[in-house]
Scaffold this motif. Structure first.
Motif, mmCIF file in Angstrom:
data_model
loop_
_atom_site.group_PDB
_atom_site.id
_atom_site.type_symbol
_atom_site.label_atom_id
_atom_site.label_comp_id
_atom_site.label_asym_id
_atom_site.label_seq_id
_atom_site.Cartn_x
_atom_site.Cartn_y
_atom_site.Cartn_z
ATOM 1 N N ALA A 1 0.642 -1.323 0.003
ATOM 2 C CA ALA A 1 -0.041 0.061 -0.102
ATOM 3 C C ALA A 1 0.968 1.363 0.039
ATOM 4 O O ALA A 1 0.360 2.378 -0.465
ATOM 5 N N LEU A 2 2.245 1.132 0.509
ATOM 6 C CA LEU A 2 2.885 2.196 0.613
ATOM 7 C C LEU A 2 4.091 2.411 -0.508
ATOM 8 O O LEU A 2 5.023 3.065 -0.325
ATOM 9 N N SER A 3 4.024 1.308 -1.305
ATOM 10 C CA SER A 3 5.267 1.168 -2.089
ATOM 11 C C SER A 3 5.428 2.342 -3.478
ATOM 12 O O SER A 3 6.515 2.589 -3.727
ATOM 13 N N ASP A 4 4.422 2.957 -3.529
ATOM 14 C CA ASP A 4 4.494 4.321 -4.267
ATOM 15 C C ASP A 4 4.530 5.595 -3.700
ATOM 16 O O ASP A 4 4.464 6.631 -4.400
ATOM 17 N N ARG A 5 4.786 5.500 -2.146
ATOM 18 C CA ARG A 5 4.591 6.815 -1.478
ATOM 19 C C ARG A 5 6.096 7.328 -1.245
ATOM 20 O O ARG A 5 6.862 6.478 -0.994
ATOM 21 N N ASN A 6 6.402 8.524 -1.392
ATOM 22 C CA ASN A 6 7.568 8.939 -0.780
ATOM 23 C C ASN A 6 7.708 9.444 0.461
ATOM 24 O O ASN A 6 8.740 9.465 1.246
ATOM 25 N N LEU A 7 6.471 9.344 1.346
ATOM 26 C CA LEU A 7 6.647 9.716 2.685
ATOM 27 C C LEU A 7 5.372 8.942 3.320
ATOM 28 O O LEU A 7 4.032 8.968 2.687
ATOM 29 N N ALA A 8 5.597 8.416 4.635
ATOM 30 C CA ALA A 8 4.482 7.650 5.422
ATOM 31 C C ALA A 8 4.189 7.951 6.805
ATOM 32 O O ALA A 8 5.522 8.098 7.301
ATOM 33 N N LEU A 9 3.327 8.482 7.387
ATOM 34 C CA LEU A 9 3.005 8.783 8.649
ATOM 35 C C LEU A 9 2.048 7.753 9.240
ATOM 36 O O LEU A 9 0.980 7.766 8.796
ATOM 37 N N GLY A 10 2.575 7.174 10.314
ATOM 38 C CA GLY A 10 1.928 5.997 11.041
ATOM 39 C C GLY A 10 1.379 6.873 12.208
ATOM 40 O O GLY A 10 1.699 7.447 12.987
ATOM 41 N N THR A 11 -0.026 6.620 12.543
ATOM 42 C CA THR A 11 -0.748 7.287 13.918
ATOM 43 C C THR A 11 -0.584 6.051 14.949
ATOM 44 O O THR A 11 -0.824 4.898 15.003
ATOM 45 N N THR A 12 -0.576 6.669 15.972
ATOM 46 C CA THR A 12 -0.491 5.756 17.273
ATOM 47 C C THR A 12 -0.817 6.717 18.411
ATOM 48 O O THR A 12 -0.670 7.785 18.551
ATOM 49 N N ARG A 13 -1.536 6.127 19.482
ATOM 50 C CA ARG A 13 -1.803 6.535 20.977
ATOM 51 C C ARG A 13 -1.087 6.262 21.907
ATOM 52 O O ARG A 13 -0.806 6.659 22.811
ATOM 53 N N ARG A 14 -0.105 4.941 21.612
ATOM 54 C CA ARG A 14 0.857 4.412 22.439
ATOM 55 C C ARG A 14 2.014 5.236 22.417
ATOM 56 O O ARG A 14 2.832 5.298 21.401
ATOM 57 N N PHE A 15 2.934 5.363 23.512
ATOM 58 C CA PHE A 15 4.171 5.651 23.732
ATOM 59 C C PHE A 15 5.163 4.570 24.083
ATOM 60 O O PHE A 15 4.611 3.763 24.666
ATOM 61 N N GLY A 16 6.246 4.939 24.127
ATOM 62 C CA GLY A 16 7.384 4.060 24.503
ATOM 63 C C GLY A 16 8.417 3.463 23.593
ATOM 64 O O GLY A 16 8.639 4.322 22.555
ATOM 65 N N LYS A 17 8.972 2.434 23.709
ATOM 66 C CA LYS A 17 10.053 1.922 22.788
ATOM 67 C C LYS A 17 9.734 1.858 21.129
ATOM 68 O O LYS A 17 8.530 1.271 20.976
ATOM 69 N N TYR A 18 10.505 2.380 20.338
ATOM 70 C CA TYR A 18 10.194 2.493 18.963
ATOM 71 C C TYR A 18 9.120 3.553 18.772
ATOM 72 O O TYR A 18 8.627 3.375 17.476
ATOM 73 N N ARG A 19 8.300 3.995 19.628
ATOM 74 C CA ARG A 19 7.502 5.073 19.338
ATOM 75 C C ARG A 19 7.892 6.057 20.116
ATOM 76 O O ARG A 19 7.180 6.756 21.038
ATOM 77 N N GLU A 20 8.935 6.883 19.545
ATOM 78 C CA GLU A 20 9.459 7.969 20.222
ATOM 79 C C GLU A 20 9.364 9.246 18.971
ATOM 80 O O GLU A 20 9.206 8.958 17.882
ATOM 81 N N GLU A 21 9.610 10.263 19.466
ATOM 82 C CA GLU A 21 9.844 11.477 18.933
ATOM 83 C C GLU A 21 8.419 11.913 17.824
ATOM 84 O O GLU A 21 8.477 11.876 16.805
ATOM 85 N N LEU A 22 7.041 11.647 18.762
ATOM 86 C CA LEU A 22 5.847 11.624 18.032
ATOM 87 C C LEU A 22 5.581 12.887 17.445
ATOM 88 O O LEU A 22 5.854 14.022 18.164
ATOM 89 N N LEU A 23 5.075 13.206 16.482
ATOM 90 C CA LEU A 23 4.427 14.476 16.035
ATOM 91 C C LEU A 23 2.997 14.542 16.204
ATOM 92 O O LEU A 23 2.327 13.651 16.388
ATOM 93 N N TYR A 24 2.621 15.913 16.579
ATOM 94 C CA TYR A 24 1.041 16.039 16.565
ATOM 95 C C TYR A 24 0.802 16.393 15.237
ATOM 96 O O TYR A 24 1.441 16.767 14.334
ATOM 97 N N PRO A 25 -0.765 16.458 15.112
ATOM 98 C CA PRO A 25 -1.144 16.423 13.783
ATOM 99 C C PRO A 25 -0.766 17.882 13.075
ATOM 100 O O PRO A 25 -0.567 17.803 11.784
#
Length: 244
Positions: A71-95
């Motif tokens: 689904a992302l193969s033809d995208r130049n940038l992908a942003l994934g959404t999450t409500r959880r924090f922690g390991k591998y979910r750092e430096e989160l952006l607000y919308p």
């Protein structure tokens, strides 16, 4: 960057009504491309159509994929959404910050914002395919939002940014396509295992660190090819062939 170049990706959505509601929200803010990854409900049935109201055309045009990488193969940038924090979910952006990042891409670049299943959200493996993580600050009493509501918040911020001219921070250079980034990371993983740099019991720990360092730099296709050449050379030397 324009609304036409940002698609919404729903990973394993379980509610047909939610899919229809997302389509309606997308049309509210001028976005027209919906992608579904292994949906657990029909996006063409009566429930989805009833909730979509005047956005049934988005449902009918929606593409269905076997996995998120495709689904992302033809995208130049992908942003994934999450409500959880922690390991591998750092430096989160607000919308709003995420919208600024996307709006600053070259006009011809293509981006995606990815939402996970209503009950579990995106897995860490899904977020690995995204260059940024986005979170919506909510109250601790009920931090999880309805899927369509979360999509609405993100697209509202994006529509505000897209409605006014944004500085092209890439100077016209498009980031590499997702499929080419993933091929480079797969090659890197193989070579670093080969030379003993990665722990074979948990290679993804360091690979995720490399992803964070490299993917967010907006690597161009040329830069990806340079890195692939580097991995080729390291592998060639490791196999004892010496310097050419």
């Amino acid at each position: 960057m324009s609304c036409d170049n940002l698609c919404v990706v729903l990973v394993e959505p379980k509610g047909a009504g939610n899919i229809g509601s997302v389509a309606r929200v997308m049309k509210n803010f001028g976005f027209g491309e919906l992608r579904l990854v292994q949906p657990r409900a029909s996006h063409l049935g009566a429930e989805a159509r009833n909730m979509a109201v005047s956005a049934i055309d988005l449902l009918e045009r929606a593409r269905v994929y076997e996995n998120l990488a495709l689904a992302l193969s033809d995208r130049n940038l992908a942003l994934g959404t999450t409500r959880r924090f922690g390991k591998y979910r750092e430096e989160l952006l607000y919308p709003a910050e995420a919208a600024t990042t996307v709006a600053g891409l070259a006009k011809t670049a293509k981006a995606a914002i990815v939402f996970g299943p209503e009950d579990t959200g995106l897995k860490t493996e899904d977020l690995d395919l995204c260059q940024y993580c986005v979170t919506i600050p909510t109250h601790s009493d009920l931090p999880s939002m309805n899927l369509a509501q979360a999509v609405a918040v993100c697209l509202y911020e994006a529509s505000l940014k897209f409605s006014s001219p944004a500085e092209d921070k890439t100077r016209g250079k498009r980031p590499a396509l997702g499929k080419n980034l993933e091929a480079m990371f797969a090659q890197m993983r193989q070579v670093l295992l080969e030379v003993g740099f990665l722990n074979p019991q948990n290679p993804e720990h360091l690979i995720r660190a490399f992803r964070r360092m490299l993917a967010r730099q907006g690597l161009t296709e040329h830069e990806v090819q340079i890195l692939r050449g580097l991995w080729d050379k390291i592998s060639w030397l490791h196999r004892g062939k010496g310097t050419p």
